[in-house]
Enzyme design. Structure first.
Site, PDB file in Angstrom:
ATOM      1  N   GLY A  12       0.838  -1.200   0.000  1.00 27.74           N
ATOM      2  CA  GLY A  12       0.000   0.000   0.000  1.00 27.74           C
ATOM      3  C   GLY A  12       0.869   1.245   0.000  1.00 27.74           C
ATOM      4  O   GLY A  12       2.094   1.161   0.178  1.00 27.74           O
ATOM      5  N   LEU A  13       0.226   2.376  -0.206  1.00 25.72           N
ATOM      6  CA  LEU A  13       0.940   3.656  -0.267  1.00 25.72           C
ATOM      7  C   LEU A  13       1.675   3.958   1.035  1.00 25.72           C
ATOM      8  O   LEU A  13       1.349   3.397   2.088  1.00 25.72           O
ATOM      9  CB  LEU A  13      -0.072   4.788  -0.521  1.00 25.72           C
ATOM     10  CG  LEU A  13      -0.798   4.805  -1.871  1.00 25.72           C
ATOM     11  CD1 LEU A  13      -1.939   5.823  -1.833  1.00 25.72           C
ATOM     12  CD2 LEU A  13       0.181   5.131  -2.998  1.00 25.72           C
ATOM     13  N   SER A  14       2.618   4.851   0.956  1.00 28.49           N
ATOM     14  CA  SER A  14       3.288   5.366   2.144  1.00 28.49           C
ATOM     15  C   SER A  14       2.225   6.043   3.029  1.00 28.49           C
ATOM     16  O   SER A  14       1.353   6.755   2.513  1.00 28.49           O
ATOM     17  CB  SER A  14       4.338   6.388   1.658  1.00 28.49           C
ATOM     18  OG  SER A  14       5.012   6.962   2.729  1.00 28.49           O
ATOM     19  N   GLY A  17      -0.769   2.784   6.466  1.00 31.74           N
ATOM     20  CA  GLY A  17      -0.988   2.076   7.728  1.00 31.74           C
ATOM     21  C   GLY A  17      -0.360   0.694   7.809  1.00 31.74           C
ATOM     22  O   GLY A  17      -0.650  -0.068   8.723  1.00 31.74           O
ATOM     23  N   SER A  86       5.884  -1.879  -2.023  1.00 34.33           N
ATOM     24  CA  SER A  86       5.866  -2.861  -3.126  1.00 34.33           C
ATOM     25  C   SER A  86       4.876  -2.448  -4.219  1.00 34.33           C
ATOM     26  O   SER A  86       3.860  -3.108  -4.410  1.00 34.33           O
ATOM     27  CB  SER A  86       5.590  -4.276  -2.618  1.00 34.33           C
ATOM     28  OG  SER A  86       4.712  -4.331  -1.521  1.00 34.33           O
TER      29      SER A  86
END
Ligand code: ADX
Length: 205
Positions: A12-14, A17, A86
């Site tokens: 997931g995005l920076s 969470g 990733s």
């Protein structure tokens, strides 16, 4: 019975969470007596992948290294948790194939919410053009097409997201079902309902 190894891969995005959820999940699994290792992108980049940058080549190399270690741990019965952006689907699928016992968790969160959180102030820098190739700003994030689990951190609490992950692991047969969670059992009736609803949506109930 001996513990079966698996890799729980959070993508997931920076600021979506991943680290927070991996901490709650790892505490819960440890409390249940499992052997655990956590491979967190921020930590891995200070040792195993020290010196790598954020080009596609370097990110893929980072993921292949993490995947390699996760594979060794997994085949030795360790519950391995990876928390790394990733961003590229192909290399995620490559490590999935290589590891085998692989549970992909899409830690979903709208980019606006991630920018709002901006824990390390890096989105601000990326938006100001001070950092190049920042995921979600001027670098791609390819969402998983068939993840085993999706958590939505803009509408769930970290405890709820972690509970959904734990239930999914139980459902998939990687861990024994347990009536009560040892560390995630802190939510209200409303929260419990929300978790139940999400698990129904995922087809786990
Ligand atoms: S990955 O793309 O190779 O999977 P990884 O999860 O290891 O990334 O590292 C991401 C972390 O590096 C972020 O949490 C952030 O703190 C930091 N970072 C620094 N530069 C970038 C960038 N250009 N894009 C994304 N993250 C960055």
């Amino acid at each position: 019975m001996e513990q079966q190894g698996f890799t729980l891969w959070l993508t997931g995005l920076s600021c979506s969470g991943k680290t927070t959820i991996s901490q709650i999940v790892s505490n819960e699994l440890r409390a249940r007596g499992l052997k655990i290792e956590v491979l967190d992108g921020d930590v891995v980049r200070t040792n195993l992948s020290k010196g790598l940058g954020f080009s596609k080549e370097d990110r893929d190399l980072n993921i292949l290294r993490v995947g390699f270690v996760a594979k060794l741990l997994t085949r030795n019965g360790v519950a391995t948790i990876v928390a790394a952006i990733s961003p590229y689907r192909l290399v995620r699928d490559q490590v999935r194939l290589d590891i085998g016992n692989f549970v992909e968790v899409f830690v979903k969160c709208p980019i606006e919410v991630c920018i709002d959180r901006d824990v390390k102030g890096l989105y601000k820098k990326a938006l100001a053009g001070e950092i190049k190739n920042y995921t979600g700003i001027d670098d791609p994030y390819e969402e998983p097409t068939a993840p085993e689990v999706v958590v939505e951190t803009n509408i769930e609490t970290p405890q709820q997201s972690a509970a959904i992950v734990i239930k999914a692991l139980e459902h998939l047969g990687y861990i024994k079902p347990q009536g009560r969670s040892l560390t995630t059992e802190v939510y209200s009736v409303e929260e419990e309902e929300a978790v139940k609803k999400r698990l129904e949506d995922l087809g786990y109930l």
